[in-house]
Motif scaffolding. Structure first.
Motif, short mmCIF file in Angstrom:
data_model
loop_
_atom_site.label_atom_id
_atom_site.label_comp_id
_atom_site.label_asym_id
_atom_site.label_seq_id
_atom_site.Cartn_x
_atom_site.Cartn_y
_atom_site.Cartn_z
N ALA A 157 1.67 -1.21 0.27
CA ALA A 157 -0.12 -0.18 -0.09
C ALA A 157 1.17 1.36 0.33
O ALA A 157 0.57 2.65 -0.68
CB ALA A 157 -0.83 -0.01 1.65
N SER A 158 2.04 0.75 0.89
CA SER A 158 3.24 2.72 0.21
C SER A 158 3.00 2.56 -0.75
O SER A 158 3.82 3.79 -0.96
CB SER A 158 4.31 1.94 1.90
OG SER A 158 5.38 0.90 1.36
N THR A 194 2.50 3.65 -4.06
CA THR A 194 2.00 4.81 -4.56
C THR A 194 2.40 5.08 -6.23
O THR A 194 1.59 5.45 -7.53
CB THR A 194 0.91 4.98 -3.66
OG1 THR A 194 2.03 6.35 -3.76
CG2 THR A 194 0.62 5.40 -2.51
N GLN A 195 3.82 5.29 -6.15
CA GLN A 195 4.69 5.07 -7.43
C GLN A 195 5.31 4.28 -7.76
O GLN A 195 6.14 4.24 -8.94
CB GLN A 195 5.84 6.11 -7.24
CG GLN A 195 4.72 7.76 -6.28
CD GLN A 195 3.68 8.51 -7.11
OE1 GLN A 195 4.10 8.85 -8.55
NE2 GLN A 195 2.69 8.93 -6.72
N PRO A 200 3.76 0.72 -8.88
CA PRO A 200 2.84 -0.35 -8.69
C PRO A 200 3.11 -1.72 -9.62
O PRO A 200 2.86 -3.00 -8.89
CB PRO A 200 1.42 0.14 -10.44
CG PRO A 200 3.15 0.98 -10.97
CD PRO A 200 3.48 1.58 -10.09
N ARG A 233 -4.86 1.12 -10.32
CA ARG A 233 -5.87 1.12 -8.68
C ARG A 233 -5.14 -0.13 -7.95
O ARG A 233 -5.24 -0.81 -8.36
CB ARG A 233 -7.36 1.06 -9.07
CG ARG A 233 -7.49 1.68 -8.41
CD ARG A 233 -9.06 1.92 -8.90
NE ARG A 233 -9.33 0.57 -9.04
CZ ARG A 233 -10.95 0.36 -9.53
NH1 ARG A 233 -11.87 1.21 -9.45
NH2 ARG A 233 -11.47 -0.69 -10.22
N ARG A 234 -4.94 -0.03 -6.81
CA ARG A 234 -4.71 -1.09 -5.43
C ARG A 234 -5.92 -2.13 -5.99
O ARG A 234 -7.10 -1.73 -5.59
CB ARG A 234 -4.19 -0.83 -4.54
CG ARG A 234 -3.83 -1.74 -3.62
CD ARG A 234 -3.54 -1.56 -2.08
NE ARG A 234 -2.50 -2.97 -1.87
CZ ARG A 234 -2.85 -2.83 -0.92
NH1 ARG A 234 -3.30 -2.25 0.58
NH2 ARG A 234 -1.60 -3.75 0.20
#
Length: 262
Positions: free
Chosen positions: A16-17, A19-20, A22, A145-146
């Motif tokens: 989750a950390s 974000t940049q 993927p 998107r996660r």
């Protein structure tokens, strides 16, 4: 099992950390799902009837250490077979080493579960079915998107919440589920009955934690797959001759003819 669950949760949290990043997040999410699948594999060893444990434990442990087996276990939690026989068909189809893809099967591609895992992790040399080789960069799959939390991880959390990881909880699971051998026609009816009996035993043993919720119960009732201790998760080799024959059959079918017309 608590150790494995903590490992899976830490992978999921770390993803989750990123974000940049993927691709790297996707790899950690895959690790989280594989770790959580280990819990489901071990719990199937617990659900195995006592008379079968000695003969099946080796196969179950091999699945525990096999990437493809863990991936299939994780995916299988979303499947809805009517019984073990249909579930076996699903698993056998998913563990094929290669299959045909594209219009009329012009491409021979490797097992998707294994390939998507490794293609996201590594830069590697890929060899096409015509024998040519080329370097392949690590692939990105899907959107940035996660994705939602894997069912395997949610089930692991639910099992911990209702006390299934305690000694008394494992004993309850073993005694209740060990009464029925899931081998062919056993399905939802048996699963529903045994799940209810398990919850009653866990409650009587006073191992259900304060964290347990109705959602945890729902997950275990409706998403915990039928026992899979009788199924084979080893990758199944598919001969090139078989794939080529299947491709030719697809070409004939697309053309509207059968091979008998030459």
């Amino acid at each position: 099992m608590p150790v494995i669950l903590a490992s899976a949760e830490s992978f999921w949290t770390a993803a989750a950390s990123l974000t940049q990043a993927p691709r790297e997040a996707r790899v950690l999410e895959g690790f989280a799902e594989e770790e959580a699948a280990k819990i489901l594999i071990l719990m199937d060893l617990v659900r195995c009837p006592p008379k079968l444990v000695a003969s099946l434990s080796g196969k179950i442990v091999r699945t525990f250490y096999d990437h493809l087996g863990r991936l299939i276990y994780g995916d299988a939690q979303s499947w809805r077979p009517v019984d073990v026989a249909q579930l076996r068909d699903y698993v056998d189809n998913t563990r094929q080493g290669h299959y045909l893809e594209g219009y009329a099967g012009e491409y021979i591609v490797p097992n998707w579960s294994r390939y998507s895992r490794e293609a996201a992790m590594y830069a590697d040399i890929e060899v096409l079915d015509n024998g040519s080789a080329h370097w392949s960069e690590p692939l990105q799959f899907g959107s940035v998107r996660r994705p939602s939390e894997p069912a395997a991880l949610m089930l692991g959390k639910a099992m911990a919440a209702v006390g299934m990881f305690t000694r008394a909880g494992l004993q309850a699971v073993a005694e209740v589920w060990g009464e029925v051998e899931f081998v062919d026609t056993q399905g939802y009816t048996e699963q529903e009955k045994l799940t209810q009996a398990m919850f009653e035993r866990l409650d009587a043993a006073q191992v259900v934690t304060e964290a347990a919720s109705a959602d945890h119960v729902r997950l275990l009732r409706h998403y915990w797959q039928l026992p899979m201790y009788h199924l084979d998760f080893k990758e199944a080799a598919v001969p090139l001759e078989t794939l080529q024959a299947d491709r030719e059959a697809q070409l004939w079918a697309e053309a509207g003819y059968g091979p008998e017309y030459g």
